[in-house]
Write a protein that holds these residues in place. Structure first.
Motif, PDB file in Angstrom:
ATOM      1  N   LYS A  16     -14.311  14.489 -30.748  1.00 33.36           N
ATOM      2  CA  LYS A  16     -14.866  13.649 -30.853  1.00 33.36           C
ATOM      3  C   LYS A  16     -15.788  13.676 -29.385  1.00 33.36           C
ATOM      4  CE  LYS A  16     -13.985  10.169 -34.186  1.00 33.36           C
ATOM      5  NZ  LYS A  16     -12.830   8.853 -34.420  1.00 33.36           N
ATOM      6  N   ASP A 103     -26.267   7.020 -36.358  1.00 32.99           N
ATOM      7  CA  ASP A 103     -25.289   7.371 -37.724  1.00 32.99           C
ATOM      8  C   ASP A 103     -23.870   9.006 -37.141  1.00 32.99           C
ATOM      9  OD1 ASP A 103     -26.768   5.841 -39.238  1.00 32.99           O
ATOM     10  OD2 ASP A 103     -28.373   7.392 -39.524  1.00 32.99           O
ATOM     11  N   ILE A 104     -23.986   8.661 -36.228  1.00 35.89           N
ATOM     12  CA  ILE A 104     -22.807   9.727 -35.975  1.00 35.89           C
ATOM     13  C   ILE A 104     -22.265   9.660 -34.483  1.00 35.89           C
ATOM     14  CG2 ILE A 104     -22.552  12.000 -34.869  1.00 35.89           C
ATOM     15  CD1 ILE A 104     -25.830  13.230 -35.642  1.00 35.89           C
ATOM     16  N   LYS A 107     -21.136   5.097 -35.510  1.00 37.97           N
ATOM     17  CA  LYS A 107     -20.412   5.186 -36.540  1.00 37.97           C
ATOM     18  C   LYS A 107     -19.159   6.451 -36.861  1.00 37.97           C
ATOM     19  CE  LYS A 107     -21.202   3.728 -40.855  1.00 37.97           C
ATOM     20  NZ  LYS A 107     -22.636   3.954 -41.730  1.00 37.97           N
ATOM     21  N   LYS A 108     -19.347   7.476 -36.299  1.00 35.71           N
ATOM     22  CA  LYS A 108     -18.107   8.602 -36.618  1.00 35.71           C
ATOM     23  C   LYS A 108     -17.345   8.862 -34.881  1.00 35.71           C
ATOM     24  CE  LYS A 108     -20.556  10.310 -40.286  1.00 35.71           C
ATOM     25  NZ  LYS A 108     -21.210  11.908 -40.913  1.00 35.71           N
TER      26      LYS A 108
END
Length: 516
Positions: A16, A103-104, A107-108
């Motif tokens: 990440k 979204d990225i 959340k991720k």
């Protein structure tokens, strides 16, 4: 070369990290971030009347929980003052049609434990919880190692990590996940501030004395030894700062004190750590009777400042720090709890008492140490409420003035609380001839094999020969006192980083050699 073995979670977090960098997001940006508010401040001040004043806030801290609700989410941010709920909505993070921040990134790529900065406004949810509606998120530091999970509800921690190996070795993580641990150390600072405030208000001067000493003087203890390369002589980490503070009394100061970090190369248990903190202060023209009165007032104030009351819970006991404290001589204490009157016994008689009481003693120790062993083994645990044990045998106290009216004794007290020594004080010995004889007796004990006997400090004797006024001095164990006032069972619980065995990270525990 030490090898780091990564868990699955640690590997994922590193991936990440790379993805954040690929998006042009620096996971470790420049330090400056414009924090304007803290969690506790917001919770304490938010009302319908003040909400307009909190419509533009900026906070920073660790992400500690996350609840995904599709196009919105609730999370919890922990800063240095506590925790606060944050509300993140997808539509608020969209810029020019780009939804990647929500979204990225959110959340991720953002994980629990990451440091983030948020900007937004404060509101109250339908459930009544004060929260921050987030308009902007900044990644401030990516966490590559997951924190242990601790569940919280109603302000209480559940499943808190209690493993000492984790708590003491990884105190930095322990502080993050166990809020009560942080409170212990906040109280420790309050304690030291309270003691310092008392002494400063009464005219004492805070000073510094050497940690590296050529002679380990001022106490009966085994020192840590090192080597001074420039001087090519052995040096010792100080076991006490007493003799240096007395030198300052000789030099003309009337009242000096120091919060001294001391080192004793001895055992470790729930009340002993090789590195510990002592408050010592010395006052000219005073004696141990005056010192008892001052000590009562000092500790009574400390209890109120730290705990808000003189009644302190220690385990299941209530201990009162309200003055005055009980006083009893060491001989009377031994007679009360053993039935033996040892006041006139010689060394052979004391060894016989030790055998009767099943107290194992080393053949090398002398008369004074034998009395100390008897008191420590049998009597000490009985003194739960603050008690001054007074008037010790002269052999136990090589730095103490002889008693003015009781032959064979010295003017000394130890303060016992909850069955442990918290403080040790004297009417200080200021007769240089008597002091030299006491030091020489310590040398004889050392020759018998007593590893804790004192060295002769010839420079200190020289200082006394210039003349030291009548003086009283005390040493107060800060770590043990902190244990009492924070209700902690072990000294390791009131030290940020207690000593532990080296951890096996790789094939060797030795640090790698650095070459240039």
């Amino acid at each position: 070369m030490q090898t780091q073995h990564l868990s699955e979670q640690e590997t994922i977090r590193r991936e990440k990290l790379t993805q954040l960098q690929a998006l042009g997001i620096d996971p470790y940006p420049a330090p400056l971030y414009p924090v304007t508010h803290y969690s506790a401040n917001i919770k304490n001040t938010f009302t319908d009347d003040t909400k307009d004043e909190l419509k533009d806030v900026c906070l920073a801290g660790r992400l500690m929980s996350y609840r995904d609700m599709g196009k919105a989410s609730f999370a919890e941010l922990q800063d240095s003052h506590g925790r606060i709920q944050i509300y993140v909505r997808k539509d608020d993070l969209v810029k020019d049609g780009d939804t990647s921040m929500y979204d990225i990134v959110w959340k991720k790529l953002v994980d629990l434990g990451d440091f983030i900065g948020i900007k937004g406004f404060v509101f109250r949810t339908k459930m009544g919880e004060i929260s921050v509606h987030v308009k902007e998120i900044t990644v401030l530091a990516k966490s590559l190692r997951p924190l242990p999970i601790v569940k919280e509800a109603d302000g209480h921690a559940y499943d808190a990590v209690t493993d000492p190996e984790f708590k003491y070795r990884q105190r930095y993580a322990d502080l993050v996940i166990n809020p009560s641990v942080k409170e212990t150390f906040v109280k420790r600072t309050k304690l030291m501030n309270s003691l310092r405030e008392f002494l400063n208000e009464h005219g004492a001067l805070e000073v510094d004395t050497p940690v590296l000493q050529s002679i380990p003087g001022g106490a009966a203890a085994r020192p840590f030894t090192t080597h001074h390369n420039a001087l090519d002589v052995p040096f010792y980490l100080r076991i006490a700062n007493e003799l240096y503070l007395k030198r300052l009394i000789v030099g003309g100061f009337d009242w000096v004190y120091e919060f001294s970090r001391n080192f004793r190369n001895e055992g470790m248990d729930r009340t002993h750590n090789p590195e510990f903190t002592i408050l010592e202060f010395y006052t000219a023209y005073k004696d141990y009777l005056w010192m008892m009165n001052v000590t009562e007032k000092l500790l009574e104030k400390a209890a109120v400042d730290v705990c808000g009351t003189t009644e302190v819970m220690v385990g299941e006991r209530t201990i009162s720090f309200e003055a005055p404290f009980k006083r009893i001589s060491i001989y009377d204490a031994i007679k009360e709890h053993t039935g033996h009157d040892v006041s006139a016994m010689d060394e052979a008689g004391l060894r016989d008492v030790c055998r009767q009481l099943a107290i194992a003693v080393d053949p090398s120790i002398g008369h004074g140490k034998l009395i100390d062993e008897i008191f420590g083994a049998v009597c000490e645990p009985h003194y739960i409420q603050p008690t001054f044990i007074i008037d010790y045998p002269v052999e136990m106290s090589p730095l103490t003035k002889k008693h003015r009216s009781k032959p064979g004794l010295v003017e000394r007290f130890e303060l016992m609380i909850n069955g442990k020594e918290i403080a040790n004080a004297y009417s200080e010995l200021n007769d240089p001839i008597d002091q030299r004889e006491r030091f020489e007796e310590q040398v004889r004990l050392m020759e018998r094999g007593d590893a804790e006997a004192m060295f002769i400090d010839h420079d200190f004797l020289r200082a006394l020969e210039y003349g030291m006024p009548p003086t009283s001095g005390i040493g107060i164990g800060i770590d043990r006192l902190c244990m009492l006032l924070t209700n902690q069972p072990s000294i390791q619980d009131v030290l940020f980083f207690p000593q532990m065995r080296p951890e096996n990270w790789g094939e060797t525990d030795k640090p790698e050699e650095i070459t240039s």
